[in-house]
Design a protein around this motif. Structure first.
Motif, PDB file in Angstrom:
ATOM      1  N   SER A  17      62.535   4.299  -1.129  1.00  0.00           N
ATOM      2  CA  SER A  17      61.897   3.031  -1.444  1.00  0.00           C
ATOM      3  C   SER A  17      62.857   2.136  -2.215  1.00  0.00           C
ATOM      4  CB  SER A  17      60.628   3.253  -2.280  1.00  0.00           C
ATOM      5  OG  SER A  17      60.948   3.731  -3.579  1.00  0.00           O
ATOM      6  N   LYS A  28      53.209   3.715  -3.059  1.00  0.00           N
ATOM      7  CA  LYS A  28      53.252   4.623  -4.221  1.00  0.00           C
ATOM      8  C   LYS A  28      51.852   4.799  -4.807  1.00  0.00           C
ATOM      9  CE  LYS A  28      55.362   4.938  -8.853  1.00  0.00           C
ATOM     10  NZ  LYS A  28      54.124   4.904  -9.659  1.00  0.00           N
ATOM     11  N   PHE A  51      61.764  10.337  -5.822  1.00  0.00           N
ATOM     12  CA  PHE A  51      62.093   9.026  -5.265  1.00  0.00           C
ATOM     13  C   PHE A  51      63.580   8.940  -4.938  1.00  0.00           C
ATOM     14  CE2 PHE A  51      58.193   8.257  -7.599  1.00  0.00           C
ATOM     15  CZ  PHE A  51      57.484   7.440  -6.737  1.00  0.00           C
ATOM     16  N   GLU A 131      60.185   4.537 -12.398  1.00  0.00           N
ATOM     17  CA  GLU A 131      59.831   3.884 -11.135  1.00  0.00           C
ATOM     18  C   GLU A 131      58.630   2.959 -11.335  1.00  0.00           C
ATOM     19  OE1 GLU A 131      60.336   3.423  -6.843  1.00  0.00           O
ATOM     20  OE2 GLU A 131      61.492   4.741  -8.143  1.00  0.00           O
TER      21      GLU A 131
END
Length: 234
Positions: A17, A28, A51, A131
């Motif tokens: 991503s 997400k 991730f 994130e």
């Protein structure tokens, strides 16, 4: 349960991503809702989520002169009214996922340093928190996520050492990790994000609804238990 009463190997979910991808934040959140749902199962799947870096627009300057409409109109060659309609659509989808996107505040920027920071956070056991903080800062708060000073401040907010984060970003220590993620994406044939790779063999593209993740996880966990039961009976 695994052999001899042990716990089955966790299901791995690797997510490619970009923190500047609106569908990635929606994906997400939908994954998190799916994980929350299956966590209530009697035999709840064990899951490890990681991730990985993907730059949608690596040629973007750190300080882009213009708003999101200017960027998309120039980058994709789309008419401004079409861009406005597209942003309105994604804002509505985001709201359905519980996210309040503010494209009127958004500061478009290059994301490579943000990806480096995510690898720094991963090494410190704070990747998920970092994130979330970066995506929230970018899409809902209008914060700049391309400059080192701004990134260090966000790192400190999730409990990372500010001086260590600054050193890592200034030295580009984690840039090879970013490039390795990108190389792996190319090897998988990933051309758009979000892209979810489950157990290294199943690919899910796009911001799927929570139920899609629930179904895959339950199916894989059930099959894992069946294969282990068969092995134990041999």
């Amino acid at each position: 349960m695994g052999l001899d009463g042990g716990v089955s190997q966790p299901i791995s979910i690797d997510i490619w991503s970009d923190i500047a991808c609106p569908w990635c934040y929606i994906g997400k959140r939908n994954l998190e809702k799916g994980l929350e749902a299956v966590s209530a199962d009697d035999d709840a799947p064990e899951v490890n989520v990681t991730f990985h870096s993907f730059e949608l627009s690596p040629d973007t300057p750190v300080d882009f002169d213009g708003d999101e409409i200017d960027f998309l109109a120039g980058h994709k060659g789309m008419p401004r009214d079409q861009v406005e309609q597209m942003l309105s659509n994604v804002t509505g989808v985001a709201k359905g996922a519980g996210l309040e996107y503010r494209f009127d505040l958004l500061q478009h920027t290059n994301t490579v340093k943000a990806h480096e920071l995510l690898h720094f956070a991963k090494a410190a056991g704070r990747q998920h928190e970092m994130e979330e903080r970066l995506m929230s800062a970018y899409f809902t708060e209008g914060k700049h996520v391309g400059r080192i000073d701004d990134l260090v401040a966000l790192a400190a907010e999730v409990g990372l050492d500010a001086d260590a984060a600054r050193e890592a970003l200034e030295s580009a220590r984690h840039l090879p990790d970013v490039r390795q993620d990108q190389d792996q994406a190319r090897a998988y044939g990933i051309q758009g994000v979000p892209f979810f790779v489950i157990d290294g063999q199943y690919g899910i593209s796009g911001a799927q609804p929570p139920a899609a993740f629930e179904n895959v996880l339950r199916d894989l966990w059930s099959k894992r238990g069946q294969s282990e039961d068969q092995a134990a009976a041999v």
